[in-house]
Design an enzyme around this catalytic site. Structure first.
Site, mmCIF file in Angstrom:
data_model
loop_
_atom_site.group_PDB
_atom_site.id
_atom_site.type_symbol
_atom_site.label_atom_id
_atom_site.label_comp_id
_atom_site.label_asym_id
_atom_site.label_seq_id
_atom_site.Cartn_x
_atom_site.Cartn_y
_atom_site.Cartn_z
ATOM 1 N N HIS A 1 2.541 8.960 -0.031
ATOM 2 C CA HIS A 1 1.369 8.805 -0.894
ATOM 3 C C HIS A 1 1.601 9.603 -2.180
ATOM 4 O O HIS A 1 2.050 10.738 -2.116
ATOM 5 C CB HIS A 1 0.109 9.338 -0.213
ATOM 6 C CG HIS A 1 -0.234 8.615 1.053
ATOM 7 N ND1 HIS A 1 -1.055 7.511 1.084
ATOM 8 C CD2 HIS A 1 0.154 8.829 2.342
ATOM 9 C CE1 HIS A 1 -1.163 7.075 2.336
ATOM 10 N NE2 HIS A 1 -0.445 7.861 3.117
ATOM 11 N N HIS B 1 5.903 7.384 5.828
ATOM 12 C CA HIS B 1 5.570 6.717 4.569
ATOM 13 C C HIS B 1 5.012 7.750 3.596
ATOM 14 O O HIS B 1 4.851 8.915 3.964
ATOM 15 C CB HIS B 1 4.556 5.592 4.823
ATOM 16 C CG HIS B 1 3.270 6.094 5.377
ATOM 17 N ND1 HIS B 1 2.996 6.130 6.728
ATOM 18 C CD2 HIS B 1 2.188 6.659 4.770
ATOM 19 C CE1 HIS B 1 1.800 6.668 6.910
ATOM 20 N NE2 HIS B 1 1.295 6.992 5.749
ATOM 21 N N HIS C 1 0.824 -1.214 0.000
ATOM 22 C CA HIS C 1 0.000 0.000 0.000
ATOM 23 C C HIS C 1 0.856 1.260 0.000
ATOM 24 O O HIS C 1 0.400 2.326 -0.387
ATOM 25 C CB HIS C 1 -0.908 0.040 1.230
ATOM 26 C CG HIS C 1 -1.856 -1.116 1.317
ATOM 27 N ND1 HIS C 1 -2.720 -1.441 0.303
ATOM 28 C CD2 HIS C 1 -2.065 -2.020 2.295
ATOM 29 C CE1 HIS C 1 -3.432 -2.510 0.654
ATOM 30 N NE2 HIS C 1 -3.048 -2.876 1.858
HETATM 31 ZN ZN LIG Z 1 -0.371 8.010 5.164
#
Ligand SMILES: [Zn+2]
Length: 259
Positions: A126, A124, A99
């Site tokens: 996106h 992380h 993901h």
């Molecule tokens: Zn996030």
């Protein structure tokens, strides 16, 4: 049992409850980021964002009224206290969980918000950005995820514009695992403080995890200033995941965005 004992017992029950809640929220943090464990979800199709709340009873919060991400707009001017960053060079592991690409962080780094300490657990990315600022989407957004000892979560988000190659990002990208579920150790720890803009002014609102179980009550801080990453770096991220990984914008409902 006398009243004092009962009071003491209640107190220790409360402590145990708090500890349980903390391990639950940290566990959900890791399930949220672990493809293969828990109920599967994705960014499109039948298991996509529109259906997350129906995929599992554990994901009921995905239909909540205080969800992330949001379009940051209608700012309320107020006296926000600065975030106190206390980051050591502790990013020592890069994970591809299917993901996102995530850098796990050693214990000992954190932020202070209004006198409360939150430990940095991981950061992380996106692509494209999940949050929008005044209607603007960015090609990449980093989330620094912190947890307090009572389990409360706080995220600091940083936007990236397309521009020069980002050398700090490159340290994580160099070891980017190609397959979902793969994790590699870094030879040289990443200092997350070097992956933040100089100006730390921010927008603040209350939201949720942007992935199932979408738990609410998360403190969000989106930095106003952005960083740069090259087109090649942004493309490598999306190409490695094989898909975009941004949840659609959620309604602000009656929430206020402070600045
Ligand atoms: Zn996030």
């Amino acid at each position: 049992m006398n009243k004092q004992d009962a009071k003491h017992l209640n107190k220790s029950k409360k402590v145990i409850m708090n500890k349980l809640l903390l391990s639950l929220s940290i566990a959900s943090l890791s399930t949220a980021v672990f493809a293969g464990s828990g109920t599967q979800w994705s960014y499109s199709g039948k298991k996509g964002p529109d259906n997350w709340a129906q995929l599992s009873a554990d994901y009921y919060a995905c239909n909540g009224k205080s969800q992330s991400p949001v379009n940051l707009t209608g700012f309320i001017e107020t006296d926000l206290t600065p975030i106190e960053f206390d980051y050591l060079a502790g990013g020592n592991e890069v994970l591809n969980n299917g993901h996102t690409i995530q850098v796990n962080y050693q214990a000992g780094s954190g932020i202070k918000l209004d006198g409360k300490t939150f430990e940095l657990k991981q950061f992380h990315f996106h692509a494209p950005s999940e949050n929008h600022i005044k209607g603007e989407s960015f090609p990449l957004e980093a989330h620094y995820v912190h947890a307090a000892s009572d389990g409360e979560l706080a995220v600091v988000a940083v936007m990236f514009r397309e521009g020069a190659k980002n050398e700090v990002l490159q340290k994580a990208w160099k070891g980017m695992p190609k397959k979902a579920g793969e994790k590699i150790g870094l030879y040289e720890n990443i200092q997350a403080a070097n992956l933040l803009p100089d100006n730390k002014d921010y927008y603040r609102f209350t939201g949720s995890l942007t992935t199932p179980p979408c738990s609410e009550g998360v403190r969000w801080h989106v930095l106003k200033d952005s960083l740069e990453a090259s087109k090649e770096q942004i493309d490598l991220f999306t190409h490695t995941l094989g898909h975009d990984n941004n949840r659609p914008i959620q309604s602000l409902n009656d929430r206020e965005v402070l600045e």
